[in-house]
Design a protein around this motif. Structure first.
Motif, mmCIF file in Angstrom:
data_model
loop_
_atom_site.group_PDB
_atom_site.id
_atom_site.type_symbol
_atom_site.label_atom_id
_atom_site.label_comp_id
_atom_site.label_asym_id
_atom_site.label_seq_id
_atom_site.Cartn_x
_atom_site.Cartn_y
_atom_site.Cartn_z
ATOM 1 N N ASP A 120 0.792 -1.230 0.000
ATOM 2 C CA ASP A 120 0.000 0.000 0.000
ATOM 3 C C ASP A 120 0.823 1.279 0.000
ATOM 4 N N ALA A 121 2.149 1.188 0.107
ATOM 5 C CA ALA A 121 2.961 2.409 0.090
ATOM 6 C C ALA A 121 2.817 3.105 -1.262
ATOM 7 N N SER A 122 2.996 4.404 -1.261
ATOM 8 C CA SER A 122 2.868 5.186 -2.495
ATOM 9 C C SER A 122 3.877 4.702 -3.537
ATOM 10 N N ARG A 123 3.374 4.337 -4.713
ATOM 11 C CA ARG A 123 4.275 3.932 -5.795
ATOM 12 C C ARG A 123 5.122 5.113 -6.247
ATOM 13 N N VAL A 124 4.563 6.300 -6.227
ATOM 14 C CA VAL A 124 5.345 7.478 -6.607
ATOM 15 C C VAL A 124 6.521 7.660 -5.653
ATOM 16 N N ASP A 125 6.263 7.560 -4.350
ATOM 17 C CA ASP A 125 7.352 7.695 -3.379
ATOM 18 C C ASP A 125 8.436 6.647 -3.629
ATOM 19 N N ARG A 126 8.015 5.443 -3.939
ATOM 20 C CA ARG A 126 8.992 4.384 -4.167
ATOM 21 C C ARG A 126 9.804 4.637 -5.440
ATOM 22 N N GLU A 127 9.169 5.169 -6.476
ATOM 23 C CA GLU A 127 9.913 5.504 -7.691
ATOM 24 C C GLU A 127 10.874 6.657 -7.441
ATOM 25 N N VAL A 128 10.490 7.594 -6.598
ATOM 26 C CA VAL A 128 11.401 8.671 -6.218
ATOM 27 C C VAL A 128 12.639 8.091 -5.543
ATOM 28 N N VAL A 129 12.431 7.154 -4.620
ATOM 29 C CA VAL A 129 13.553 6.524 -3.920
ATOM 30 C C VAL A 129 14.433 5.747 -4.897
ATOM 31 N N ALA A 130 13.818 4.953 -5.771
ATOM 32 C CA ALA A 130 14.590 4.189 -6.751
ATOM 33 C C ALA A 130 15.436 5.118 -7.613
ATOM 34 N N SER A 131 14.849 6.227 -8.051
ATOM 35 C CA SER A 131 15.570 7.181 -8.890
ATOM 36 C C SER A 131 16.702 7.860 -8.122
ATOM 37 N N ALA A 132 16.424 8.251 -6.878
ATOM 38 C CA ALA A 132 17.417 8.989 -6.095
ATOM 39 C C ALA A 132 18.597 8.101 -5.716
ATOM 40 N N VAL A 133 18.335 6.865 -5.328
ATOM 41 C CA VAL A 133 19.431 5.935 -5.031
ATOM 42 C C VAL A 133 20.271 5.717 -6.281
ATOM 43 N N SER A 134 19.606 5.537 -7.407
ATOM 44 C CA SER A 134 20.319 5.322 -8.655
ATOM 45 C C SER A 134 21.195 6.523 -9.001
ATOM 46 N N VAL B 264 14.346 12.160 -1.353
ATOM 47 C CA VAL B 264 15.564 12.200 -2.160
ATOM 48 C C VAL B 264 16.788 12.373 -1.272
ATOM 49 N N GLY B 265 16.721 13.291 -0.325
ATOM 50 C CA GLY B 265 17.851 13.503 0.573
ATOM 51 C C GLY B 265 18.180 12.270 1.390
ATOM 52 N N TRP B 266 17.139 11.612 1.884
ATOM 53 C CA TRP B 266 17.327 10.382 2.668
ATOM 54 C C TRP B 266 17.948 9.284 1.814
ATOM 55 N N ALA B 267 17.440 9.103 0.613
ATOM 56 C CA ALA B 267 17.931 8.046 -0.258
ATOM 57 C C ALA B 267 19.384 8.293 -0.676
ATOM 58 N N GLU B 268 19.701 9.531 -1.015
ATOM 59 C CA GLU B 268 21.065 9.827 -1.445
ATOM 60 C C GLU B 268 22.058 9.693 -0.290
ATOM 61 N N ALA B 269 21.631 10.010 0.936
ATOM 62 C CA ALA B 269 22.515 9.888 2.096
ATOM 63 C C ALA B 269 22.891 8.444 2.383
ATOM 64 N N SER B 270 22.074 7.497 1.935
ATOM 65 C CA SER B 270 22.345 6.087 2.228
ATOM 66 C C SER B 270 23.583 5.567 1.527
ATOM 67 N N ARG B 271 24.100 6.273 0.538
ATOM 68 C CA ARG B 271 25.343 5.844 -0.102
ATOM 69 C C ARG B 271 26.478 5.788 0.914
ATOM 70 N N ASN B 272 26.464 6.679 1.906
ATOM 71 C CA ASN B 272 27.500 6.748 2.944
ATOM 72 C C ASN B 272 26.850 6.647 4.318
ATOM 73 N N PRO B 273 26.324 5.477 4.685
ATOM 74 C CA PRO B 273 25.474 5.403 5.882
ATOM 75 C C PRO B 273 26.186 5.741 7.185
ATOM 76 N N LYS B 274 27.473 5.377 7.313
ATOM 77 C CA LYS B 274 28.182 5.715 8.555
ATOM 78 C C LYS B 274 28.408 7.209 8.668
ATOM 79 N N ALA B 275 28.842 7.811 7.586
ATOM 80 C CA ALA B 275 29.122 9.244 7.618
ATOM 81 C C ALA B 275 27.860 10.059 7.866
#
Length: 328
Positions: A61-75, A118-129
């Motif tokens: 039930d999570a928003s598909r738009v939100d999930r596509e935003v996350v997929a795009s931002a991580v990518s 987007v900010g949350w997803a991009e920050a996950s590249r460096n999770p410790k920092a």
């Protein structure tokens, strides 16, 4: 679409578990996309990758738009042009045209909620920092982890251009492509179907609760980590330690960076460790020469896919482990 190091068999030739995965892909996604065809050399990794993406990105039930935003931002954070292009097109399919073009341009989305994602997803590249964790439900978190893995596999094994000459980067082409996939993108998917492809017995992580996303992530982690068996103990320790201390840093000169890390390893493990490290940090930097040397002792496509998947999951699980303190 160009495969970098081998051309997988056509989907019509698939049998067994691979054919089952392709059947679900035809029913529920865009068909056997190149990402999944590249993984077909190792059916258990293919099945677990699809199961995680399905249960996280498509079902529930999570928003598909939100999930596509996350997929795009991580990518975007992982510099996977292929995946950014694909998920920008899917945002168009969901009629989120302004949002899609903001993501494509590398800009901050206009809506505060999407900007926060987007900010949350991009920050996950460096999770410790970033002292990163997740306040979001399992489908959102699982989407992020799925694309940390998929981005690396795609960047290692596929050419970055989805269409000839990079045509998918044209706004007109993205918009037209979105309309073609609009119906598929909007159809609701019931949770759990992807789990039918998995072996029982995996222990889901605490952050996922009783969501099928956790079962699928655990299955992918277990299947992909088995690729580490292609390397010796010291080589695996080198990969694990590097993932921890480098914390997702993009190497400025990936070839030199990897060469320095493998210098003291046994000769039989150097090229394999190099490929695994590059798969974790800079998969686009894996070169034909690396693969040719690897194939002298491991000639099959399956062993190359296992090795790339091992590097990819090592980096992905580094992100996943950052979730544990907030959920125990």
């Amino acid at each position: 679409m160009t495969y970098r190091f081998f051309v997988p068999p056509p989907p019509k030739a698939a049998t067994g578990l691979t054919a089952e995965v392709y059947g679900q892909l035809r029913d529920e996604f865009l068909g056997p996309a190149p990402t999944f065809q590249a993984l077909s050399a190792v059916p258990e990794v293919l099945a677990a990758t699809w199961a995680l993406m399905r249960e996280a990105l498509l079902a529930g039930d999570a928003s598909r738009v939100d999930r596509e935003v996350v997929a795009s931002a991580v990518s975007r954070a992982n510099r996977c042009r292929f995946c950014v292009d694909a998920h920008v097109m899917l945002l168009h399919a969901l009629s989120e045209h302004e949002l899609a073009e903001a993501i494509a341009a590398g800009a901050t989305p206009p809506a505060p909620g999407h900007a926060e994602l987007v900010g949350w997803a991009e920050a996950s590249r460096n999770p410790k920092a970033a002292a990163w964790t997740s306040p979001y439900r399992p489908e959102i978190t699982g989407t992020l982890l799925a694309f940390h893995f998929i981005n690396r596999v795609v960047s290692a094994l596929l050419d970055p251009d989805l269409l000839p000459a990079g045509l998918q980067r044209s706004r007109v082409v993205r918009s037209v492509g979105g309309r073609l996939y609009a119906r598929t993108a909007r159809e609701p998917k019931e949770p759990g179907r992807g789990l039918s492809l998995l072996d029982a017995g995996t222990t889901p992580p605490a952050w996922a609760g009783d969501s099928p996303v956790g079962v699928a992530y655990a299955a992918l982690r277990d299947a992909a980590l088995r690729g580490g068996e292609l390397l010796g103990d010291v080589a695996r320790q080198t990969v694990t330690a590097t993932v921890r201390w480098e914390d997702g840093r993009h190497p400025d000169r990936p070839a030199e960076w990897a060469a320095d890390l493998i210098r003291d390893l046994p000769g039989t493990d150097r090229v394999g460790t190099r490929i695994a490290l590059l798969a974790a940090f800079a998969p686009h930097a894996i070169r034909a020469g690396d693969v040719a040397l690897w194939r002298l002792s491991h000639p099959t496509d399956a062993d190359l896919v296992r090795l790339v998947a091992y590097g990819a999951i090592a980096a992905t699980d580094h992100v996943a482990r950052a979730l544990a303190p907030a959920h125990l």
